[in-house]
Write a protein that holds these residues in place. Sequence first.
Motif, PDB file in Angstrom:
ATOM      1  N   HIS A  59       0.828  -1.205   0.000  1.00 13.70           N
ATOM      2  CA  HIS A  59       0.000   0.000   0.000  1.00 13.70           C
ATOM      3  C   HIS A  59       0.868   1.264   0.000  1.00 13.70           C
ATOM      4  CE1 HIS A  59      -4.081  -1.735   1.478  1.00 13.70           C
ATOM      5  NE2 HIS A  59      -3.447  -2.592   0.711  1.00 13.70           N
ATOM      6  N   SER A  60       0.299   2.337  -0.515  1.00 16.43           N
ATOM      7  CA  SER A  60       1.003   3.623  -0.524  1.00 16.43           C
ATOM      8  C   SER A  60       0.122   4.754  -0.008  1.00 16.43           C
ATOM      9  CB  SER A  60       1.480   3.967  -1.937  1.00 16.43           C
ATOM     10  OG  SER A  60       0.368   4.039  -2.825  1.00 16.43           O
ATOM     11  N   GLU A  61      -1.011   4.393   0.605  1.00  9.04           N
ATOM     12  CA  GLU A  61      -1.937   5.382   1.141  1.00  9.04           C
ATOM     13  C   GLU A  61      -2.292   5.018   2.576  1.00  9.04           C
ATOM     14  OE1 GLU A  61      -2.904   8.098  -0.316  1.00  9.04           O
ATOM     15  OE2 GLU A  61      -1.957   7.684  -2.261  1.00  9.04           O
ATOM     16  N   PRO A  62      -2.701   6.019   3.380  1.00  4.38           N
ATOM     17  CA  PRO A  62      -3.130   5.695   4.742  1.00  4.38           C
ATOM     18  C   PRO A  62      -4.395   4.856   4.718  1.00  4.38           C
ATOM     19  CG  PRO A  62      -3.643   7.979   4.220  1.00  4.38           C
ATOM     20  CD  PRO A  62      -2.786   7.467   3.101  1.00  4.38           C
ATOM     21  N   GLY A  63      -4.499   3.934   5.680  1.00  2.00           N
ATOM     22  CA  GLY A  63      -5.693   3.118   5.784  1.00  2.00           C
ATOM     23  C   GLY A  63      -6.773   3.819   6.584  1.00  2.00           C
ATOM     24  N   GLY A  98      19.915  -4.207  18.267  1.00  2.00           N
ATOM     25  CA  GLY A  98      20.344  -4.575  16.921  1.00  2.00           C
ATOM     26  C   GLY A  98      19.379  -5.519  16.229  1.00  2.00           C
ATOM     27  N   VAL A  99      18.950  -6.556  16.917  1.00  2.00           N
ATOM     28  CA  VAL A  99      18.027  -7.515  16.310  1.00  2.00           C
ATOM     29  C   VAL A  99      16.684  -6.854  16.015  1.00  2.00           C
ATOM     30  CG1 VAL A  99      16.774  -9.680  16.676  1.00  2.00           C
ATOM     31  CG2 VAL A  99      19.159  -9.497  17.389  1.00  2.00           C
ATOM     32  N   THR A 100      16.243  -5.976  16.906  1.00  2.00           N
ATOM     33  CA  THR A 100      14.969  -5.281  16.672  1.00  2.00           C
ATOM     34  C   THR A 100      15.042  -4.411  15.425  1.00  2.00           C
ATOM     35  OG1 THR A 100      14.469  -5.234  19.040  1.00  2.00           O
ATOM     36  CG2 THR A 100      13.301  -3.670  17.642  1.00  2.00           C
ATOM     37  N   VAL A 101      16.106  -3.642  15.291  1.00  2.00           N
ATOM     38  CA  VAL A 101      16.237  -2.751  14.136  1.00  2.00           C
ATOM     39  C   VAL A 101      16.389  -3.556  12.841  1.00  2.00           C
ATOM     40  CG1 VAL A 101      17.716  -1.015  13.058  1.00  2.00           C
ATOM     41  CG2 VAL A 101      17.149  -0.834  15.492  1.00  2.00           C
ATOM     42  N   VAL A 102      17.171  -4.611  12.882  1.00  2.00           N
ATOM     43  CA  VAL A 102      17.336  -5.455  11.689  1.00  2.00           C
ATOM     44  C   VAL A 102      16.003  -6.084  11.295  1.00  2.00           C
ATOM     45  CG1 VAL A 102      18.375  -7.583  10.831  1.00  2.00           C
ATOM     46  CG2 VAL A 102      19.788  -5.907  12.024  1.00  2.00           C
ATOM     47  N   THR A 103      15.247  -6.556  12.286  1.00  2.00           N
ATOM     48  CA  THR A 103      13.945  -7.153  11.994  1.00  2.00           C
ATOM     49  C   THR A 103      13.010  -6.130  11.356  1.00  2.00           C
ATOM     50  OG1 THR A 103      14.158  -8.679  13.863  1.00  2.00           O
ATOM     51  CG2 THR A 103      11.945  -8.314  13.001  1.00  2.00           C
ATOM     52  N   ALA A 104      12.974  -4.915  11.912  1.00  2.00           N
ATOM     53  CA  ALA A 104      12.125  -3.870  11.343  1.00  2.00           C
ATOM     54  C   ALA A 104      12.540  -3.543   9.911  1.00  2.00           C
ATOM     55  CB  ALA A 104      12.176  -2.624  12.213  1.00  2.00           C
ATOM     56  N   THR A 105      13.839  -3.493   9.665  1.00  2.00           N
ATOM     57  CA  THR A 105      14.337  -3.186   8.321  1.00  2.00           C
ATOM     58  C   THR A 105      13.955  -4.273   7.321  1.00  2.00           C
ATOM     59  OG1 THR A 105      16.205  -1.975   9.281  1.00  2.00           O
ATOM     60  CG2 THR A 105      16.396  -2.648   6.978  1.00  2.00           C
ATOM     61  N   LEU A 106      14.093  -5.526   7.730  1.00  2.00           N
ATOM     62  CA  LEU A 106      13.718  -6.629   6.847  1.00  2.00           C
ATOM     63  C   LEU A 106      12.220  -6.635   6.572  1.00  2.00           C
ATOM     64  CD1 LEU A 106      15.931  -9.511   8.305  1.00  2.00           C
ATOM     65  CD2 LEU A 106      16.279  -8.247   6.172  1.00  2.00           C
ATOM     66  N   LEU A 107      11.430  -6.340   7.599  1.00  2.00           N
ATOM     67  CA  LEU A 107       9.988  -6.291   7.409  1.00  2.00           C
ATOM     68  C   LEU A 107       9.586  -5.191   6.434  1.00  2.00           C
ATOM     69  CD1 LEU A 107       8.723  -6.893  11.063  1.00  2.00           C
ATOM     70  CD2 LEU A 107       8.324  -8.372   9.087  1.00  2.00           C
ATOM     71  N   LYS A 108      10.281  -4.061   6.475  1.00  2.00           N
ATOM     72  CA  LYS A 108       9.971  -2.982   5.538  1.00  2.00           C
ATOM     73  C   LYS A 108      10.103  -3.458   4.088  1.00  2.00           C
ATOM     74  CE  LYS A 108      11.018   1.164   8.229  1.00  2.00           C
ATOM     75  NZ  LYS A 108      11.773   2.417   8.288  1.00  2.00           N
ATOM     76  N   LEU A 153       9.985   3.368   2.301  1.00  2.00           N
ATOM     77  CA  LEU A 153       9.321   2.247   2.955  1.00  2.00           C
ATOM     78  C   LEU A 153       8.938   2.641   4.373  1.00  2.00           C
ATOM     79  CD1 LEU A 153      11.673  -0.633   1.756  1.00  2.00           C
ATOM     80  CD2 LEU A 153       9.404  -0.067   0.882  1.00  2.00           C
ATOM     81  N   SER A 154       7.727   2.269   4.789  1.00  2.00           N
ATOM     82  CA  SER A 154       7.239   2.821   6.052  1.00  2.00           C
ATOM     83  C   SER A 154       6.834   1.800   7.112  1.00  2.00           C
ATOM     84  CB  SER A 154       6.047   3.743   5.785  1.00  2.00           C
ATOM     85  OG  SER A 154       4.940   3.011   5.305  1.00  2.00           O
ATOM     86  N   TYR A 155       6.526   0.566   6.746  1.00  2.00           N
ATOM     87  CA  TYR A 155       6.031  -0.380   7.749  1.00  2.00           C
ATOM     88  C   TYR A 155       7.061  -1.468   8.031  1.00  2.00           C
ATOM     89  CZ  TYR A 155       3.306  -3.789  10.280  1.00  2.00           C
ATOM     90  OH  TYR A 155       2.866  -4.654  11.260  1.00  2.00           O
ATOM     91  N   ALA A 197       3.552  12.976  13.612  1.00  2.00           N
ATOM     92  CA  ALA A 197       3.489  14.436  13.541  1.00  2.00           C
ATOM     93  C   ALA A 197       4.363  14.995  12.432  1.00  2.00           C
ATOM     94  CB  ALA A 197       3.912  15.032  14.885  1.00  2.00           C
ATOM     95  N   LEU A 198       5.496  14.358  12.194  1.00  2.00           N
ATOM     96  CA  LEU A 198       6.410  14.820  11.139  1.00  2.00           C
ATOM     97  C   LEU A 198       6.054  14.248   9.772  1.00  2.00           C
ATOM     98  CD1 LEU A 198       9.778  14.526  13.108  1.00  2.00           C
ATOM     99  CD2 LEU A 198       8.543  16.627  12.521  1.00  2.00           C
ATOM    100  N   GLY A 199       5.010  13.430   9.708  1.00  2.00           N
ATOM    101  CA  GLY A 199       4.596  12.866   8.434  1.00  2.00           C
ATOM    102  C   GLY A 199       5.505  11.769   7.934  1.00  2.00           C
ATOM    103  N   ALA A 200       6.322  11.201   8.811  1.00  2.00           N
ATOM    104  CA  ALA A 200       7.263  10.163   8.388  1.00  2.00           C
ATOM    105  C   ALA A 200       6.637   8.780   8.350  1.00  2.00           C
ATOM    106  CB  ALA A 200       8.474  10.147   9.328  1.00  2.00           C
ATOM    107  N   HIS A 201       5.543   8.594   9.114  1.00  2.00           N
ATOM    108  CA  HIS A 201       4.909   7.277   9.193  1.00  2.00           C
ATOM    109  C   HIS A 201       3.414   7.421   9.395  1.00  2.00           C
ATOM    110  CE1 HIS A 201       8.382   4.558   9.271  1.00  2.00           C
ATOM    111  NE2 HIS A 201       8.998   5.470  10.004  1.00  2.00           N
ATOM    112  N   TYR A 202       2.698   6.387   9.004  1.00  2.00           N
ATOM    113  CA  TYR A 202       1.295   6.259   9.336  1.00  2.00           C
ATOM    114  C   TYR A 202       1.169   5.746  10.771  1.00  2.00           C
ATOM    115  CZ  TYR A 202       0.989   6.108   4.200  1.00  2.00           C
ATOM    116  OH  TYR A 202       1.111   6.371   2.859  1.00  2.00           O
ATOM    117  N   PRO A 203       0.065   6.016  11.430  1.00  2.00           N
ATOM    118  CA  PRO A 203      -0.113   5.487  12.787  1.00  2.00           C
ATOM    119  C   PRO A 203       0.034   3.965  12.878  1.00  2.00           C
ATOM    120  CG  PRO A 203      -1.713   7.215  12.394  1.00  2.00           C
ATOM    121  CD  PRO A 203      -1.012   6.984  11.092  1.00  2.00           C
TER     122      PRO A 203
END
Length: 221
Positions: free
Chosen positions: A43-47, A109-119, A132-134, A185-191
Amino acid sequence: MALDTDSRPAPPVLPTPLRTCLASVAALAALVVVALGAMYAGHSEPGTVDRWFVEPTADSVRQPWRGVALAVDFLGEPVGAAALILVAVAGCLLRRRTRAAVFVVAGVGVTVVTATLLKSLVGRTIHGPDNLSYPSGHTAFLTALALIVALLVIGRSGLGRGVGALLVLAAGLVAGATMGWAQVALGAHYPTDVLGGWCTALAVVPATAWLIDRAADRPGG
Protein backbone atom coordinates in the motif's frame (compact mmCIF):
# COMPACT_ATOMS: atom_id res chain seq x y z
CA MET A 1 25.51 -20.09 35.93
CA ALA A 2 27.63 -17.61 33.97
CA LEU A 3 29.54 -15.01 35.96
CA ASP A 4 29.92 -11.29 35.40
CA THR A 5 33.41 -9.82 35.57
CA ASP A 6 33.19 -9.32 39.34
CA SER A 7 32.84 -13.14 39.76
CA ARG A 8 29.32 -12.92 41.19
CA PRO A 9 26.56 -14.93 39.48
CA ALA A 10 25.29 -12.88 36.55
CA PRO A 11 21.54 -12.25 36.84
CA PRO A 12 19.43 -13.18 33.80
CA VAL A 13 18.54 -10.30 31.53
CA LEU A 14 15.02 -11.72 31.31
CA PRO A 15 13.90 -11.98 34.96
CA THR A 16 12.50 -15.44 35.65
CA PRO A 17 9.18 -14.21 37.13
CA LEU A 18 8.45 -12.25 33.94
CA ARG A 19 9.21 -14.96 31.39
CA THR A 20 5.74 -16.43 30.97
CA CYS A 21 4.00 -13.05 30.89
CA LEU A 22 6.42 -11.49 28.41
CA ALA A 23 6.39 -14.60 26.24
CA SER A 24 2.62 -14.21 25.89
CA VAL A 25 3.00 -10.51 25.13
CA ALA A 26 5.69 -11.27 22.54
CA ALA A 27 3.51 -13.86 20.82
CA LEU A 28 0.54 -11.48 20.66
CA ALA A 29 2.75 -8.65 19.40
CA ALA A 30 4.17 -10.89 16.67
CA LEU A 31 0.65 -11.72 15.52
CA VAL A 32 -0.19 -8.01 15.31
CA VAL A 33 2.96 -7.32 13.28
CA VAL A 34 2.10 -10.09 10.82
CA ALA A 35 -1.57 -9.09 10.59
CA LEU A 36 -0.83 -5.42 9.92
CA GLY A 37 1.92 -6.33 7.48
CA ALA A 38 -0.44 -8.55 5.51
CA MET A 39 -3.18 -5.89 5.62
CA TYR A 40 -1.00 -3.07 4.28
CA ALA A 41 1.46 -4.95 2.06
CA GLY A 42 2.20 -2.93 -1.05
CA HIS A 43 0.00 0.00 0.00
CA SER A 44 1.00 3.62 -0.52
CA GLU A 45 -1.94 5.38 1.14
CA PRO A 46 -3.13 5.70 4.74
CA GLY A 47 -5.69 3.12 5.78
CA THR A 48 -9.00 3.70 7.51
CA VAL A 49 -7.46 3.45 10.95
CA ASP A 50 -4.70 5.89 9.98
CA ARG A 51 -7.25 8.49 8.91
CA TRP A 52 -8.85 8.36 12.35
CA PHE A 53 -5.77 10.13 13.69
CA VAL A 54 -4.27 12.52 11.15
CA GLU A 55 -3.55 12.76 7.47
CA PRO A 56 0.28 12.41 7.35
CA THR A 57 1.79 15.54 5.85
CA ALA A 58 5.07 17.38 6.31
CA ASP A 59 3.35 20.06 8.42
CA SER A 60 1.03 17.97 10.60
CA VAL A 61 2.42 19.79 13.63
CA ARG A 62 3.71 23.34 13.97
CA GLN A 63 6.06 25.14 16.36
CA PRO A 64 6.81 24.77 19.17
CA TRP A 65 5.71 21.14 19.00
CA ARG A 66 7.46 20.58 15.70
CA GLY A 67 10.76 21.31 17.43
CA VAL A 68 9.91 18.77 20.12
CA ALA A 69 9.01 16.20 17.46
CA LEU A 70 12.31 16.80 15.66
CA ALA A 71 14.25 16.39 18.91
CA VAL A 72 12.50 13.09 19.63
CA ASP A 73 13.04 11.95 16.04
CA PHE A 74 16.78 12.63 16.43
CA LEU A 75 16.94 9.93 19.11
CA GLY A 76 16.13 7.39 16.43
CA GLU A 77 18.61 8.75 13.88
CA PRO A 78 22.05 7.07 13.65
CA VAL A 79 23.90 9.65 15.76
CA GLY A 80 21.23 9.95 18.42
CA ALA A 81 20.65 6.20 18.58
CA ALA A 82 24.37 5.47 18.81
CA ALA A 83 24.71 7.95 21.68
CA LEU A 84 21.87 6.31 23.62
CA ILE A 85 23.32 2.86 23.08
CA LEU A 86 26.79 3.96 24.15
CA VAL A 87 25.42 5.46 27.36
CA ALA A 88 23.48 2.28 28.14
CA VAL A 89 26.43 0.00 27.37
CA ALA A 90 28.82 2.18 29.37
CA GLY A 91 26.47 2.05 32.34
CA CYS A 92 26.38 -1.75 32.16
CA LEU A 93 30.15 -2.07 31.88
CA LEU A 94 30.78 0.36 34.73
CA ARG A 95 28.65 -1.92 36.88
CA ARG A 96 30.54 -4.92 35.46
CA ARG A 97 27.45 -6.41 33.92
CA THR A 98 28.78 -7.80 30.67
CA ARG A 99 25.72 -9.89 29.92
CA ALA A 100 23.57 -6.79 30.25
CA ALA A 101 25.85 -4.88 27.87
CA VAL A 102 25.52 -7.67 25.32
CA PHE A 103 21.75 -7.53 25.75
CA VAL A 104 21.65 -3.81 25.03
CA VAL A 105 23.54 -4.21 21.76
CA ALA A 106 21.89 -7.44 20.66
CA GLY A 107 18.37 -6.47 21.71
CA VAL A 108 18.44 -3.16 19.89
CA GLY A 109 20.34 -4.57 16.92
CA VAL A 110 18.03 -7.52 16.31
CA THR A 111 14.97 -5.28 16.67
CA VAL A 112 16.24 -2.75 14.14
CA VAL A 113 17.34 -5.45 11.69
CA THR A 114 13.95 -7.15 11.99
CA ALA A 115 12.13 -3.87 11.34
CA THR A 116 14.34 -3.19 8.32
CA LEU A 117 13.72 -6.63 6.85
CA LEU A 118 9.99 -6.29 7.41
CA LYS A 119 9.97 -2.98 5.54
CA SER A 120 11.39 -4.65 2.45
CA LEU A 121 9.08 -7.64 2.81
CA VAL A 122 5.86 -5.64 3.31
CA GLY A 123 6.66 -2.90 0.82
CA ARG A 124 4.35 -0.25 2.24
CA THR A 125 5.39 3.28 1.26
CA ILE A 126 4.69 6.86 2.25
CA HIS A 127 5.40 10.05 0.24
CA GLY A 128 6.82 8.17 -2.73
CA PRO A 129 7.92 4.68 -3.76
CA ASP A 130 11.36 4.96 -2.16
CA ASN A 131 10.11 5.60 1.39
CA LEU A 132 9.32 2.25 2.95
CA SER A 133 7.24 2.82 6.05
CA TYR A 134 6.03 -0.38 7.75
CA PRO A 135 7.02 -0.90 10.50
CA SER A 136 8.47 2.28 11.97
CA GLY A 137 12.14 1.64 12.70
CA HIS A 138 12.44 4.70 14.93
CA THR A 139 9.56 3.51 17.10
CA ALA A 140 10.92 -0.03 17.21
CA PHE A 141 14.35 1.24 18.29
CA LEU A 142 13.27 3.50 21.14
CA THR A 143 10.72 0.99 22.40
CA ALA A 144 13.34 -1.76 22.38
CA LEU A 145 15.84 0.35 24.30
CA ALA A 146 13.22 1.30 26.90
CA LEU A 147 12.19 -2.35 27.33
CA ILE A 148 15.81 -3.42 27.72
CA VAL A 149 16.63 -0.78 30.33
CA ALA A 150 13.44 -1.57 32.23
CA LEU A 151 14.21 -5.30 32.25
CA LEU A 152 17.73 -4.69 33.54
CA VAL A 153 16.53 -2.36 36.30
CA ILE A 154 13.70 -4.64 37.36
CA GLY A 155 15.96 -7.68 37.29
CA ARG A 156 18.11 -6.04 39.98
CA SER A 157 15.20 -4.71 42.00
CA GLY A 158 13.59 -8.06 42.74
CA LEU A 159 10.05 -6.84 42.00
CA GLY A 160 7.30 -9.42 41.67
CA ARG A 161 5.80 -10.65 38.44
CA GLY A 162 2.79 -8.34 38.33
CA VAL A 163 4.53 -5.09 39.21
CA GLY A 164 7.61 -5.97 37.19
CA ALA A 165 5.66 -6.79 34.03
CA LEU A 166 3.56 -3.65 34.44
CA LEU A 167 6.63 -1.42 34.72
CA VAL A 168 8.35 -3.03 31.73
CA LEU A 169 5.28 -2.62 29.54
CA ALA A 170 4.73 0.93 30.80
CA ALA A 171 8.31 1.87 29.85
CA GLY A 172 7.80 0.41 26.39
CA LEU A 173 4.46 2.17 26.00
CA VAL A 174 5.81 5.58 26.99
CA ALA A 175 8.82 5.28 24.68
CA GLY A 176 6.77 3.91 21.79
CA ALA A 177 4.04 6.51 22.18
CA THR A 178 6.54 9.36 22.35
CA MET A 179 8.48 8.31 19.27
CA GLY A 180 5.30 7.27 17.49
CA TRP A 181 3.77 10.70 18.03
CA ALA A 182 6.88 12.34 16.60
CA GLN A 183 6.89 10.11 13.51
CA VAL A 184 3.22 10.72 12.75
CA ALA A 185 3.49 14.44 13.54
CA LEU A 186 6.41 14.82 11.14
CA GLY A 187 4.60 12.87 8.43
CA ALA A 188 7.26 10.16 8.39
CA HIS A 189 4.91 7.28 9.19
CA TYR A 190 1.30 6.26 9.34
CA PRO A 191 -0.11 5.49 12.79
CA THR A 192 -0.31 1.79 11.90
CA ASP A 193 3.41 1.87 11.01
CA VAL A 194 4.05 3.11 14.54
CA LEU A 195 1.93 0.33 16.03
CA GLY A 196 3.85 -2.19 13.93
CA GLY A 197 7.19 -0.81 15.15
CA TRP A 198 6.05 -0.91 18.77
CA CYS A 199 4.88 -4.51 18.44
CA THR A 200 8.09 -5.49 16.66
CA ALA A 201 10.08 -4.44 19.73
CA LEU A 202 7.64 -6.20 22.07
CA ALA A 203 8.09 -9.40 20.07
CA VAL A 204 11.84 -9.29 19.56
CA VAL A 205 13.25 -8.04 22.88
CA PRO A 206 11.94 -10.83 25.16
CA ALA A 207 13.00 -13.48 22.63
CA THR A 208 16.48 -11.98 22.37
CA ALA A 209 16.79 -11.80 26.16
CA TRP A 210 15.80 -15.45 26.49
CA LEU A 211 18.35 -16.53 23.87
CA ILE A 212 21.13 -14.55 25.57
CA ASP A 213 20.34 -16.14 28.92
CA ARG A 214 20.29 -19.60 27.38
CA ALA A 215 23.64 -19.02 25.69
CA ALA A 216 25.28 -17.44 28.74
CA ASP A 217 24.10 -20.12 31.17
CA ARG A 218 25.39 -23.04 29.14
CA PRO A 219 28.60 -24.67 30.38
CA GLY A 220 31.38 -22.48 29.06
CA GLY A 221 28.89 -19.73 28.13
